[in-house]
Scaffold this motif. Structure first.
Motif, PDB file in Angstrom:
ATOM      1  N   GLN A  72       0.831  -1.194   0.000  1.00  0.00           N
ATOM      2  CA  GLN A  72       0.000   0.000   0.000  1.00  0.00           C
ATOM      3  C   GLN A  72       0.876   1.259   0.000  1.00  0.00           C
ATOM      4  O   GLN A  72       1.854   1.333   0.737  1.00  0.00           O
ATOM      5  CB  GLN A  72      -0.920  -0.017   1.210  1.00  0.00           C
ATOM      6  CG  GLN A  72      -1.705  -1.325   1.317  1.00  0.00           C
ATOM      7  CD  GLN A  72      -2.903  -1.230   2.219  1.00  0.00           C
ATOM      8  OE1 GLN A  72      -3.956  -0.794   1.793  1.00  0.00           O
ATOM      9  NE2 GLN A  72      -2.750  -1.617   3.466  1.00  0.00           N
ATOM     10  N   ASP A  93      -4.521   2.713   3.438  1.00  0.00           N
ATOM     11  CA  ASP A  93      -4.609   1.444   4.169  1.00  0.00           C
ATOM     12  C   ASP A  93      -6.028   0.890   4.081  1.00  0.00           C
ATOM     13  O   ASP A  93      -6.970   1.494   4.589  1.00  0.00           O
ATOM     14  CB  ASP A  93      -4.214   1.657   5.634  1.00  0.00           C
ATOM     15  CG  ASP A  93      -3.841   0.352   6.325  1.00  0.00           C
ATOM     16  OD1 ASP A  93      -4.349  -0.702   5.904  1.00  0.00           O
ATOM     17  OD2 ASP A  93      -3.053   0.412   7.272  1.00  0.00           O
ATOM     18  N   TYR A  95      -6.919  -1.957   5.440  1.00  0.00           N
ATOM     19  CA  TYR A  95      -7.220  -2.763   6.633  1.00  0.00           C
ATOM     20  C   TYR A  95      -6.470  -2.180   7.834  1.00  0.00           C
ATOM     21  O   TYR A  95      -5.330  -2.580   8.116  1.00  0.00           O
ATOM     22  CB  TYR A  95      -6.798  -4.221   6.417  1.00  0.00           C
ATOM     23  CG  TYR A  95      -7.292  -4.811   5.118  1.00  0.00           C
ATOM     24  CD1 TYR A  95      -8.652  -5.064   4.923  1.00  0.00           C
ATOM     25  CD2 TYR A  95      -6.406  -5.105   4.098  1.00  0.00           C
ATOM     26  CE1 TYR A  95      -9.106  -5.600   3.728  1.00  0.00           C
ATOM     27  CE2 TYR A  95      -6.854  -5.648   2.897  1.00  0.00           C
ATOM     28  CZ  TYR A  95      -8.200  -5.884   2.722  1.00  0.00           C
ATOM     29  OH  TYR A  95      -8.637  -6.413   1.529  1.00  0.00           O
ATOM     30  N   ILE A  96      -7.086  -1.238   8.508  1.00  0.00           N
ATOM     31  CA  ILE A  96      -6.406  -0.557   9.613  1.00  0.00           C
ATOM     32  C   ILE A  96      -6.423  -1.435  10.863  1.00  0.00           C
ATOM     33  O   ILE A  96      -7.471  -1.951  11.261  1.00  0.00           O
ATOM     34  CB  ILE A  96      -7.055   0.816   9.862  1.00  0.00           C
ATOM     35  CG1 ILE A  96      -6.864   1.698   8.616  1.00  0.00           C
ATOM     36  CG2 ILE A  96      -6.447   1.476  11.093  1.00  0.00           C
ATOM     37  CD1 ILE A  96      -7.567   3.032   8.685  1.00  0.00           C
ATOM     38  N   THR A  97      -5.248  -1.586  11.452  1.00  0.00           N
ATOM     39  CA  THR A  97      -5.052  -2.553  12.539  1.00  0.00           C
ATOM     40  C   THR A  97      -4.317  -1.897  13.701  1.00  0.00           C
ATOM     41  O   THR A  97      -3.276  -1.271  13.498  1.00  0.00           O
ATOM     42  CB  THR A  97      -4.231  -3.757  12.024  1.00  0.00           C
ATOM     43  OG1 THR A  97      -4.888  -4.308  10.876  1.00  0.00           O
ATOM     44  CG2 THR A  97      -4.094  -4.821  13.091  1.00  0.00           C
ATOM     45  N   ASP A 111      -0.380  -1.528  12.529  1.00  0.00           N
ATOM     46  CA  ASP A 111      -0.011  -0.429  11.646  1.00  0.00           C
ATOM     47  C   ASP A 111       0.793   0.548  12.485  1.00  0.00           C
ATOM     48  O   ASP A 111       0.330   1.008  13.536  1.00  0.00           O
ATOM     49  CB  ASP A 111      -1.267   0.235  11.078  1.00  0.00           C
ATOM     50  CG  ASP A 111      -1.933  -0.643  10.043  1.00  0.00           C
ATOM     51  OD1 ASP A 111      -1.206  -1.238   9.231  1.00  0.00           O
ATOM     52  OD2 ASP A 111      -3.172  -0.739  10.049  1.00  0.00           O
ATOM     53  N   ASP A 216       2.908  -2.231   8.046  1.00  0.00           N
ATOM     54  CA  ASP A 216       1.521  -2.382   7.615  1.00  0.00           C
ATOM     55  C   ASP A 216       1.037  -3.767   8.034  1.00  0.00           C
ATOM     56  O   ASP A 216       1.481  -4.776   7.483  1.00  0.00           O
ATOM     57  CB  ASP A 216       1.456  -2.203   6.091  1.00  0.00           C
ATOM     58  CG  ASP A 216       0.035  -2.225   5.565  1.00  0.00           C
ATOM     59  OD1 ASP A 216      -0.917  -2.205   6.380  1.00  0.00           O
ATOM     60  OD2 ASP A 216      -0.114  -2.265   4.326  1.00  0.00           O
ATOM     61  N   ARG A 217       0.155  -3.797   9.025  1.00  0.00           N
ATOM     62  CA  ARG A 217      -0.461  -5.059   9.461  1.00  0.00           C
ATOM     63  C   ARG A 217      -1.923  -5.009   9.055  1.00  0.00           C
ATOM     64  O   ARG A 217      -2.548  -3.954   9.107  1.00  0.00           O
ATOM     65  CB  ARG A 217      -0.334  -5.231  10.977  1.00  0.00           C
ATOM     66  CG  ARG A 217       1.092  -5.136  11.473  1.00  0.00           C
ATOM     67  CD  ARG A 217       1.891  -6.350  11.079  1.00  0.00           C
ATOM     68  NE  ARG A 217       3.293  -6.142  11.461  1.00  0.00           N
ATOM     69  CZ  ARG A 217       4.126  -7.118  11.751  1.00  0.00           C
ATOM     70  NH1 ARG A 217       3.730  -8.369  11.711  1.00  0.00           N
ATOM     71  NH2 ARG A 217       5.383  -6.860  12.068  1.00  0.00           N
ATOM     72  N   ASN A 218      -2.458  -6.166   8.678  1.00  0.00           N
ATOM     73  CA  ASN A 218      -3.741  -6.134   7.989  1.00  0.00           C
ATOM     74  C   ASN A 218      -4.761  -7.145   8.471  1.00  0.00           C
ATOM     75  O   ASN A 218      -5.754  -7.380   7.792  1.00  0.00           O
ATOM     76  CB  ASN A 218      -3.493  -6.292   6.483  1.00  0.00           C
ATOM     77  CG  ASN A 218      -2.752  -5.084   5.931  1.00  0.00           C
ATOM     78  OD1 ASN A 218      -3.270  -3.979   5.961  1.00  0.00           O
ATOM     79  ND2 ASN A 218      -1.524  -5.294   5.477  1.00  0.00           N
TER      80      ASN A 218
HETATM   81 CA   LIG Z   1      -2.928  -1.977   7.660  1.00  0.00          CA
END
Ligand SMILES: [Ca+2]
Ligand SMILES: [Ca+2]
Ligand SMILES: [Ca+2]
Length: 255
Positions: A72, A93, A95-97, A111, A216-218
């Motif tokens: 992303q 983003d 998928y906000i985590t 994130d 970036d964690r999803n």
């Molecule tokens: Ca994310």
């Protein structure tokens, strides 16, 4: 944390390194950092005229991408003045985590915005690190590389006061919808780098070494991951803490 509707500005995505410096006989990437002439309000909203003047540098070096569809786009900006360094992440983003809420926990499994700073242009084996997620939970530390028998040493008890605020356009930990993104604004007082050693004072013309990172964690569960850096990592050592992978910032005073 403050939630505001915001628009992610991804202008200047094609601009990366503003100049090349030769350092110790090697060409080093160097990014100019403008001096802010007016106050930066740390609210996660980059609507100050100073931010508009600053160049947006893309995080376009990806590694540890666990699903190829999660690369992303995001950008990074920097400013300085006589009292603070300022950093801005603006991230698309889907998928906000965010999960970690404690200081010195594991915000890097969310994130997360990360900045590592060596207070001189030399690639010395020490840097200050700031890693902050969208709950404004900070893992802040002094990192010393190879202090003994190739072991690293991390002083997590370094808990400086600094300002951070983020904005989220989407829903945290809910992948039933598609989010738009987030931004984070950080102001670190120069006083928190007070150090005895071969330190370079911040002033026009001075250079520091640094690395900036977007984690970036999803997924709300597990650690599906995509990480991007402002400088490419060496194929020899894909370690974001290795100072050989750092580039330079140069403080400039011009408008
Ligand atoms: Ca994310
Ligand atoms: Ca602001
Ligand atoms: Ca700490």
């Amino acid at each position: 944390m403050r939630h505001f509707f915001f628009l992610i500005c991804l202008l200047n995505m094609t601009t990366c390194l503003s100049s090349q410096e030769v350092y110790n006989g090697q060409e080093e990437p160097s990014i100019e950092v403008l001096k802010a002439k007016t106050k930066i309000i740390v609210d996660g909203i980059a609507n100050e005229a100073e931010w508009l003047k600053a160049t947006a540098h893309p995080f376009n070096s990806f590694y540890a991408v666990e699903k190829t569809d999660v690369r992303q786009p995001s950008t990074f900006k920097m400013l300085w003045d006589d009292s603070h360094l300022y950093f801005l992440w603006q991230c698309t983003d889907k998928y906000i985590t965010a999960r970690e809420k404690d200081r010195d926990g594991q915000p890097y499994f969310d994130d997360c915005a990360e900045i590592f700073l060596i207070p001189t242009a030399n690639k010395i084996n020490m840097h200050f690190g700031y890693e902050v997620n969208l709950y404004d939970a900070s893992n802040d530390f002094v990192f010393i590389n190879n202090i003994y028998k190739n072991e690293n040493f991390v002083v997590k008890a370094y808990n400086p006061h600094f300002e951070v605020a983020s904005t989220v356009d989407g829903s945290i930990n809910d992948n039933s919808d598609i989010d738009k993104g987030w931004s984070m604004e950080m102001a670190i007082p120069i006083s928190v780098f007070h150090t005895n050693g071969p330190v370079t004072p911040i002033k026009a013309g001075a250079q520091w070494a640094f690395m900036a990172i977007r984690q970036d964690r999803n997924d709300a569960e597990g650690n599906r991951r995509s990480t991007s850096t402002i400088f490419p990592l060496s194929s020899k050592d894909q370690n974001v803490h290795n100072p050989d992978n750092f580039g330079l910032m140069e403080f400039v005073d011009k408008h």
